[in-house]
Enzyme design. Structure first.
Site, PDB file in Angstrom:
ATOM      1  N   LEU A 174      -5.566  -9.625  17.495  1.00 36.39           N
ATOM      2  CA  LEU A 174      -6.202  -9.485  18.808  1.00 36.39           C
ATOM      3  C   LEU A 174      -7.425 -10.095  18.927  1.00 36.39           C
ATOM      4  CD1 LEU A 174      -5.424  -7.585  21.006  1.00 36.39           C
ATOM      5  CD2 LEU A 174      -6.619  -5.979  20.046  1.00 36.39           C
ATOM      6  N   HIS A 188       0.554  -1.085   0.099  1.00 35.34           N
ATOM      7  CA  HIS A 188       0.143  -0.047  -0.145  1.00 35.34           C
ATOM      8  C   HIS A 188       0.961   1.308  -0.033  1.00 35.34           C
ATOM      9  CE1 HIS A 188      -3.722  -2.233   1.769  1.00 35.34           C
ATOM     10  NE2 HIS A 188      -3.384  -2.399   0.500  1.00 35.34           N
TER      11      HIS A 188
HETATM   12  N1  APR Z   1      -1.997  -6.792  18.193  1.00 41.33           N
HETATM   13  C1  APR Z   1      -2.511  -7.515  17.196  1.00 41.33           C
HETATM   14  N2  APR Z   1      -3.732  -7.224  16.722  1.00 41.33           N
HETATM   15  C2  APR Z   1      -4.162  -5.919  16.849  1.00 41.33           C
HETATM   16  C3  APR Z   1      -3.599  -5.071  17.899  1.00 41.33           C
HETATM   17  C4  APR Z   1      -2.399  -5.617  18.726  1.00 41.33           C
HETATM   18  N3  APR Z   1      -1.873  -4.935  19.526  1.00 41.33           N
HETATM   19  N4  APR Z   1      -4.234  -4.142  17.987  1.00 41.33           N
HETATM   20  C5  APR Z   1      -5.364  -4.113  16.989  1.00 41.33           C
HETATM   21  N5  APR Z   1      -5.069  -5.414  16.409  1.00 41.33           N
HETATM   22  C6  APR Z   1      -6.020  -5.814  15.240  1.00 41.33           C
HETATM   23  C7  APR Z   1      -7.354  -5.539  15.371  1.00 41.33           C
HETATM   24  O1  APR Z   1      -8.276  -6.353  16.016  1.00 41.33           O
HETATM   25  C8  APR Z   1      -7.705  -5.542  13.929  1.00 41.33           C
HETATM   26  O2  APR Z   1      -8.160  -6.544  13.666  1.00 41.33           O
HETATM   27  O3  APR Z   1      -5.413  -5.204  14.105  1.00 41.33           O
HETATM   28  C9  APR Z   1      -6.469  -5.258  13.131  1.00 41.33           C
HETATM   29  C10 APR Z   1      -6.250  -3.555  12.419  1.00 41.33           C
HETATM   30  O4  APR Z   1      -7.045  -3.618  11.395  1.00 41.33           O
HETATM   31  P1  APR Z   1      -7.394  -2.432  10.469  1.00 41.33           P
HETATM   32  O5  APR Z   1      -7.416  -1.107  11.500  1.00 41.33           O
HETATM   33  O6  APR Z   1      -8.449  -2.637   9.556  1.00 41.33           O
HETATM   34  O7  APR Z   1      -5.954  -2.455   9.632  1.00 41.33           O
HETATM   35  P2  APR Z   1      -5.486  -3.085   8.403  1.00 41.33           P
HETATM   36  O8  APR Z   1      -6.169  -4.620   8.212  1.00 41.33           O
HETATM   37  O9  APR Z   1      -4.397  -3.144   8.286  1.00 41.33           O
HETATM   38  O10 APR Z   1      -6.397  -2.095   7.215  1.00 41.33           O
HETATM   39  C11 APR Z   1      -5.959  -2.860   5.794  1.00 41.33           C
HETATM   40  O11 APR Z   1      -7.223  -0.628   4.881  1.00 41.33           O
HETATM   41  O12 APR Z   1      -7.397   1.567   5.598  1.00 41.33           O
HETATM   42  C12 APR Z   1      -6.657   0.517   4.600  1.00 41.33           C
HETATM   43  O13 APR Z   1      -5.037   0.837   3.230  1.00 41.33           O
HETATM   44  C13 APR Z   1      -5.504   0.673   4.683  1.00 41.33           C
HETATM   45  O14 APR Z   1      -3.683  -0.783   5.062  1.00 41.33           O
HETATM   46  C14 APR Z   1      -4.754  -0.347   5.173  1.00 41.33           C
HETATM   47  C15 APR Z   1      -5.766  -1.399   4.948  1.00 41.33           C
END
Ligand code: APR
Length: 239
Positions: free
Chosen positions: A206, A112
């Site tokens: 998580l 990304h």
């Molecule tokens: N340890 C492990 N997992 C965690 C923690 C932690 N300390 N804190 C949060 N999480 C988990 C949450 O439960 C959730 O499932 O990480 C995940 C984060 O999800 P998102 O916020 O949706 O992030 P991501 O999956 O990387 O998003 C994907 O979406 O907005 C776009 O381009 C952006 O790259 C991003 C993509």
């Protein structure tokens, strides 16, 4: 020491792996990313509508990387796994931060984009970016000089490195997804691709992600605790 078994491992990371380092994830805080709706800062339409806001938003995110943000034990564990596996390891990240690199990861693809990169809107040539850019910033590659934009893949744009990622998934013996909600494709589809090609698929998060049932195994908890333990066991198993 015995020779490590020949296993190809692909790891996918998302915002959750950087959460304990102090970087906000995307889908916590009621779907707001650092107080902004994703549609207002992460789409080509948003950039056209309000470029000032979009430049400012990524300038702030970039600046954060130079504050007291540090890699956490999960980032270091993946660098350790890479050291153990060499070219049999590939890290694919959806994250635009530089914490994996700062922990020592080298075999990494940012699907990304990256906060520390920008590109010329005309030639699409990339350059390293550590400071701010805005509507008046211009490239050094064109005459006359052209506008530049953050090197971030916005919603509706094609993620980077898809061919290399697909090839790695086809050859993977193990696919591990860490800290991602499984909401955003194509990354959310990697587990099915890996399953299809016969890999063992594991989720470390998580909580169960949107596509959690597609994984053959899962461990839930904070990445900073779960990932180092998991990696140590994996390295012991492979030896
Ligand atoms: N340890 C492990 N997992 C965690 C923690 C932690 N300390 N804190 C949060 N999480 C988990 C949450 O439960 C959730 O499932 O990480 C995940 C984060 O999800 P998102 O916020 O949706 O992030 P991501 O999956 O990387 O998003 C994907 O979406 O907005 C776009 O381009 C952006 O790259 C991003 C993509």
């Amino acid at each position: 020491m015995q020779k490590m078994q020949k296993k190809n491992i692909v790891v996918l990371t998302g915002a959750g792996i950087s959460a304990e380092s102090g970087l906000g994830t995307f889908r916590d805080n009621n779907g707001l990313w650092e107080k902004h709706r994703v549609e207002d800062v992460a789409t080509p339409e948003a950039f056209e509508r309000n470029p000032e806001l979009v430049y400012r938003f990524y300038n702030e995110r970039r600046k954060q990387l130079f504050s007291d943000i540090e890699p956490n034990p999960a980032h270091y564990a993946l660098a350790k796994l890479e050291q153990a596996l060499g070219e049999r390891f590939l890290l694919v990240t959806q994250n635009v931060d530089n914490l994996h690199e700062r922990a020592g990861s080298k075999r990494i693809l940012h699907m990304h984009g990256e906060l520390l990169s920008a590109f010329c809107c005309y030639s699409e040539k990339r350059f390293v970016l550590t400071g701010d850019i805005d509507v008046n910033s211009r490239c050094e590659c064109c005459t006359p000089a052209q506008p530049v934009r953050p090197d971030i893949v916005w919603f509706g744009e094609m993620p980077y490195h898809m061919e290399s990622i697909s090839k790695a998934l086809q050859q993977a013996d193990v696919f591990i997804s860490i800290g991602t909600s499984g909401n955003v494709y194509p990354a959310a589809g990697f587990v099915r691709e890996a399953n299809f090609y016969g890999a063992q698929t594991i989720e470390l998060n998580l909580e169960p992600s949107e596509n959690g049932t597609d994984f053959q195994a899962a461990e839930y908890g904070k990445a900073g605790e779960v990932v180092p333990r998991f990696v140590d066991n994996l390295i012991a198993e492979l030896n």
